[in-house]
Motif scaffolding. Structure first.
Motif, PDB file in Angstrom:
ATOM      1  N   LEU A 133       0.820  -1.198   0.000  1.00  0.00           N
ATOM      2  CA  LEU A 133       0.000   0.000   0.000  1.00  0.00           C
ATOM      3  C   LEU A 133       0.862   1.260   0.000  1.00  0.00           C
ATOM      4  CD1 LEU A 133      -2.755  -1.054   2.581  1.00  0.00           C
ATOM      5  CD2 LEU A 133      -2.955  -0.991   0.092  1.00  0.00           C
ATOM      6  N   CYS A 134       1.961   1.225   0.747  1.00  0.00           N
ATOM      7  CA  CYS A 134       2.875   2.366   0.758  1.00  0.00           C
ATOM      8  C   CYS A 134       3.525   2.567  -0.608  1.00  0.00           C
ATOM      9  CB  CYS A 134       3.955   2.167   1.818  1.00  0.00           C
ATOM     10  SG  CYS A 134       3.387   2.321   3.524  1.00  0.00           S
ATOM     11  N   ALA A 135       3.998   1.477  -1.202  1.00  0.00           N
ATOM     12  CA  ALA A 135       4.631   1.572  -2.511  1.00  0.00           C
ATOM     13  C   ALA A 135       3.635   2.014  -3.576  1.00  0.00           C
ATOM     14  CB  ALA A 135       5.252   0.227  -2.885  1.00  0.00           C
ATOM     15  N   ALA A 136       2.401   1.513  -3.477  1.00  0.00           N
ATOM     16  CA  ALA A 136       1.368   1.902  -4.435  1.00  0.00           C
ATOM     17  C   ALA A 136       1.069   3.388  -4.322  1.00  0.00           C
ATOM     18  CB  ALA A 136       0.107   1.074  -4.199  1.00  0.00           C
ATOM     19  N   ARG A 137       1.002   3.889  -3.086  1.00  0.00           N
ATOM     20  CA  ARG A 137       0.762   5.318  -2.870  1.00  0.00           C
ATOM     21  C   ARG A 137       1.916   6.130  -3.438  1.00  0.00           C
ATOM     22  NH1 ARG A 137      -1.770   8.811   0.859  1.00  0.00           N
ATOM     23  NH2 ARG A 137      -1.029  10.915   0.387  1.00  0.00           N
ATOM     24  N   LEU A 138       3.126   5.681  -3.215  1.00  0.00           N
ATOM     25  CA  LEU A 138       4.309   6.387  -3.708  1.00  0.00           C
ATOM     26  C   LEU A 138       4.309   6.471  -5.233  1.00  0.00           C
ATOM     27  CD1 LEU A 138       7.220   7.514  -2.832  1.00  0.00           C
ATOM     28  CD2 LEU A 138       8.032   5.242  -3.536  1.00  0.00           C
ATOM     29  N   LEU A 139       3.944   5.367  -5.884  1.00  0.00           N
ATOM     30  CA  LEU A 139       4.012   5.275  -7.338  1.00  0.00           C
ATOM     31  C   LEU A 139       2.726   5.694  -8.038  1.00  0.00           C
ATOM     32  CD1 LEU A 139       5.867   1.840  -7.519  1.00  0.00           C
ATOM     33  CD2 LEU A 139       6.849   4.082  -8.080  1.00  0.00           C
ATOM     34  N   GLY A 140       1.649   5.835  -7.293  1.00  0.00           N
ATOM     35  CA  GLY A 140       0.383   6.192  -7.899  1.00  0.00           C
ATOM     36  C   GLY A 140      -0.223   5.077  -8.728  1.00  0.00           C
ATOM     37  N   VAL A 141      -0.077   3.829  -8.238  1.00  0.00           N
ATOM     38  CA  VAL A 141      -0.606   2.661  -8.954  1.00  0.00           C
ATOM     39  C   VAL A 141      -1.434   1.821  -7.996  1.00  0.00           C
ATOM     40  CG1 VAL A 141       1.384   2.639 -10.515  1.00  0.00           C
ATOM     41  CG2 VAL A 141       1.428   1.235  -8.434  1.00  0.00           C
ATOM     42  N   PRO A 142      -2.268   0.899  -8.495  1.00  0.00           N
ATOM     43  CA  PRO A 142      -3.024   0.011  -7.607  1.00  0.00           C
ATOM     44  C   PRO A 142      -2.100  -0.937  -6.842  1.00  0.00           C
ATOM     45  CG  PRO A 142      -3.998   0.078  -9.810  1.00  0.00           C
ATOM     46  CD  PRO A 142      -2.663   0.751  -9.907  1.00  0.00           C
ATOM     47  N   ALA A 143      -2.506  -1.282  -5.626  1.00  0.00           N
ATOM     48  CA  ALA A 143      -1.686  -2.164  -4.801  1.00  0.00           C
ATOM     49  C   ALA A 143      -1.501  -3.538  -5.429  1.00  0.00           C
ATOM     50  CB  ALA A 143      -2.300  -2.310  -3.411  1.00  0.00           C
ATOM     51  N   ASP A 144      -2.489  -3.994  -6.219  1.00  0.00           N
ATOM     52  CA  ASP A 144      -2.376  -5.335  -6.794  1.00  0.00           C
ATOM     53  C   ASP A 144      -1.399  -5.398  -7.967  1.00  0.00           C
ATOM     54  OD1 ASP A 144      -3.833  -4.084  -8.783  1.00  0.00           O
ATOM     55  OD2 ASP A 144      -5.635  -5.300  -8.527  1.00  0.00           O
ATOM     56  N   THR A 145      -0.773  -4.266  -8.296  1.00  0.00           N
ATOM     57  CA  THR A 145       0.269  -4.279  -9.330  1.00  0.00           C
ATOM     58  C   THR A 145       1.673  -4.354  -8.720  1.00  0.00           C
ATOM     59  OG1 THR A 145       0.507  -1.855  -9.437  1.00  0.00           O
ATOM     60  CG2 THR A 145      -1.204  -2.877 -10.816  1.00  0.00           C
ATOM     61  N   ILE A 146       1.738  -4.336  -7.380  1.00  0.00           N
ATOM     62  CA  ILE A 146       3.025  -4.345  -6.689  1.00  0.00           C
ATOM     63  C   ILE A 146       3.413  -5.768  -6.311  1.00  0.00           C
ATOM     64  CG2 ILE A 146       4.318  -3.541  -4.676  1.00  0.00           C
ATOM     65  CD1 ILE A 146       3.651  -1.310  -6.580  1.00  0.00           C
ATOM     66  N   THR A 147       4.564  -6.217  -6.794  1.00  0.00           N
ATOM     67  CA  THR A 147       5.110  -7.525  -6.422  1.00  0.00           C
ATOM     68  C   THR A 147       6.251  -7.321  -5.436  1.00  0.00           C
ATOM     69  OG1 THR A 147       4.544  -8.499  -8.563  1.00  0.00           O
ATOM     70  CG2 THR A 147       6.223  -9.630  -7.255  1.00  0.00           C
ATOM     71  N   LEU A 148       6.183  -8.002  -4.318  1.00  0.00           N
ATOM     72  CA  LEU A 148       7.213  -7.900  -3.287  1.00  0.00           C
ATOM     73  C   LEU A 148       8.032  -9.174  -3.249  1.00  0.00           C
ATOM     74  CD1 LEU A 148       8.231  -6.146  -0.818  1.00  0.00           C
ATOM     75  CD2 LEU A 148       6.727  -7.581   0.589  1.00  0.00           C
ATOM     76  N   ALA A 149       9.337  -9.020  -3.140  1.00  0.00           N
ATOM     77  CA  ALA A 149      10.224 -10.178  -3.022  1.00  0.00           C
ATOM     78  C   ALA A 149      11.234  -9.895  -1.912  1.00  0.00           C
ATOM     79  CB  ALA A 149      10.935 -10.448  -4.338  1.00  0.00           C
ATOM     80  N   GLN A 150      11.924 -10.940  -1.487  1.00  0.00           N
ATOM     81  CA  GLN A 150      12.962 -10.798  -0.481  1.00  0.00           C
ATOM     82  C   GLN A 150      14.172 -11.634  -0.879  1.00  0.00           C
ATOM     83  OE1 GLN A 150       9.827 -11.245   2.962  1.00  0.00           O
ATOM     84  NE2 GLN A 150      11.722 -10.468   3.881  1.00  0.00           N
ATOM     85  N   TYR A 151      15.332 -11.204  -0.390  1.00  0.00           N
ATOM     86  CA  TYR A 151      16.563 -11.941  -0.717  1.00  0.00           C
ATOM     87  C   TYR A 151      17.538 -11.814   0.445  1.00  0.00           C
ATOM     88  CZ  TYR A 151      20.970 -13.284  -2.866  1.00  0.00           C
ATOM     89  OH  TYR A 151      22.176 -13.893  -3.137  1.00  0.00           O
ATOM     90  N   CYS A 152      18.125 -12.923   0.832  1.00  0.00           N
ATOM     91  CA  CYS A 152      19.133 -12.934   1.885  1.00  0.00           C
ATOM     92  C   CYS A 152      20.508 -13.120   1.259  1.00  0.00           C
ATOM     93  CB  CYS A 152      18.852 -14.058   2.882  1.00  0.00           C
ATOM     94  SG  CYS A 152      20.120 -14.199   4.164  1.00  0.00           S
ATOM     95  N   PRO A 153      21.375 -12.129   1.301  1.00  0.00           N
ATOM     96  CA  PRO A 153      22.699 -12.259   0.707  1.00  0.00           C
ATOM     97  C   PRO A 153      23.602 -13.255   1.429  1.00  0.00           C
ATOM     98  CG  PRO A 153      22.546 -10.214   1.926  1.00  0.00           C
ATOM     99  CD  PRO A 153      21.175 -10.805   1.908  1.00  0.00           C
ATOM    100  N   ASP A 154      23.279 -13.558   2.683  1.00  0.00           N
ATOM    101  CA  ASP A 154      24.119 -14.474   3.457  1.00  0.00           C
ATOM    102  C   ASP A 154      23.943 -15.932   3.028  1.00  0.00           C
ATOM    103  OD1 ASP A 154      25.156 -12.380   4.970  1.00  0.00           O
ATOM    104  OD2 ASP A 154      23.524 -12.497   6.421  1.00  0.00           O
ATOM    105  N   CYS A 155      22.663 -16.319   2.787  1.00  0.00           N
ATOM    106  CA  CYS A 155      22.414 -17.714   2.427  1.00  0.00           C
ATOM    107  C   CYS A 155      21.927 -17.873   0.993  1.00  0.00           C
ATOM    108  CB  CYS A 155      21.412 -18.347   3.380  1.00  0.00           C
ATOM    109  SG  CYS A 155      19.747 -17.664   3.252  1.00  0.00           S
ATOM    110  N   GLY A 156      21.610 -16.760   0.335  1.00  0.00           N
ATOM    111  CA  GLY A 156      21.175 -16.819  -1.052  1.00  0.00           C
ATOM    112  C   GLY A 156      19.738 -17.227  -1.253  1.00  0.00           C
ATOM    113  N   LYS A 157      18.966 -17.379  -0.161  1.00  0.00           N
ATOM    114  CA  LYS A 157      17.575 -17.796  -0.294  1.00  0.00           C
ATOM    115  C   LYS A 157      16.660 -16.597  -0.517  1.00  0.00           C
ATOM    116  CE  LYS A 157      17.925 -22.081   2.376  1.00  0.00           C
ATOM    117  NZ  LYS A 157      17.373 -22.866   3.515  1.00  0.00           N
ATOM    118  N   ALA A 158      15.521 -16.861  -1.145  1.00  0.00           N
ATOM    119  CA  ALA A 158      14.587 -15.795  -1.504  1.00  0.00           C
ATOM    120  C   ALA A 158      13.312 -15.838  -0.671  1.00  0.00           C
ATOM    121  CB  ALA A 158      14.238 -15.887  -2.988  1.00  0.00           C
ATOM    122  N   ASP A 159      13.320 -16.556   0.452  1.00  0.00           N
ATOM    123  CA  ASP A 159      12.121 -16.609   1.283  1.00  0.00           C
ATOM    124  C   ASP A 159      12.264 -15.787   2.559  1.00  0.00           C
ATOM    125  OD1 ASP A 159      13.941 -18.197   2.592  1.00  0.00           O
ATOM    126  OD2 ASP A 159      12.550 -19.851   2.980  1.00  0.00           O
TER     127      ASP A 159
END
Length: 236
Positions: free
Chosen positions: A61-87
């Protein structure tokens, strides 16, 4: 969402009760990725699943407000540089690499931030101040520790510095091992309830506030001055 100012380029930070986020018109678990839904399902307690879900929705919702787009267009991901996992690990928006995001959740309360500048946010319940105080000697600089111990309410004073330092970790400015090297003793420890306190640390802008309704302490930090948005005004 409503905003405390109208600067469209400033980073956005928000805090809300988890339940209020889930009642927002744009909210829903359909916003989560398969990885996020799998992580949410791992929580043994329903409250943990709700807080996790709400935080991951609020940052959208914050990113959507910042960009002026619907929240359902925002994809969120995560990455850990220590172990290389994306969860787990630092969150980011694959489709908007120029946007920085941060999120935090505790028991019943969540916070999130998004900006075109690096940003970090943290929220903690004031009820946790006593237990967190036990680690003060390991994470505070000597001047900070002296201030906290002299404060009428050491637990609350430490909690203020704790959320500040956690926001700096999420911003990428320090790590858990380096917290005692960050000296925030020049910043005030007391923040009036319900009113943001703005301060500076080196090149960073910090916004502290205390939410007496939710019993929470929050800090957002960025290389640009964050603006605070209020979610509840649009919750249905």
């Amino acid at each position: 969402m409503t905003s405390e100012d109208q600067d469209p380029h400033a980073p956005i930070a928000a805090v809300s009760a988890s339940a209020d986020v889930l009642r927002h018109p744009e909210a829903g678990e359909h916003l989560l990725t398969a990885v996020e839904r799998e992580r949410a399902a791992r929580f043994r307690q329903e409250s943990g699943r709700v807080d996790f879900t709400a935080a991951h929705i609020l940052v959208r919702l914050c990113a959507a407000r910042l960009l002026g787009v619907p929240a359902d267009t925002i994809t969120l991901a995560q990455y850990c540089p220590d172990c290389g996992k994306a969860d787990h690990g630092r969150p980011y928006l694959p489709d908007h690499p120029d946007v920085h995001v941060s999120l935090s959740h505790t028991h019943g309360v969540v916070a999130a931030a998004a900006g075109h500048h690096p940003v970090g946010v943290d929220v903690e319940l004031t009820a946790r101040s006593g237990s967190l105080l036990q680690v003060a000697g390991r994470v505070l600089a000597p001047a900070e520790l002296q201030q906290v111990e002299a404060h009428p309410e050491p637990g609350r004073a430490f909690l203020r510095q704790w959320v500040r330092k956690e926001s700096l970790i999420k911003l990428g400015r320090t790590s858990l091992d380096g917290l005692a090297e960050v000296d925030l003793s020049a910043l005030p420890l007391d923040v009036p309830p319900g009113r943001p306190l703005r301060s500076r640390y080196q090149d960073l802008h910090l916004v502290d506030w205390t939410d007496p309704v939710r019993g929470a302490v929050i800090c957002a930090a960025s290389t640009a001055a964050p603006r605070i948005v209020v979610l509840a005004s649009e919750a249905g």
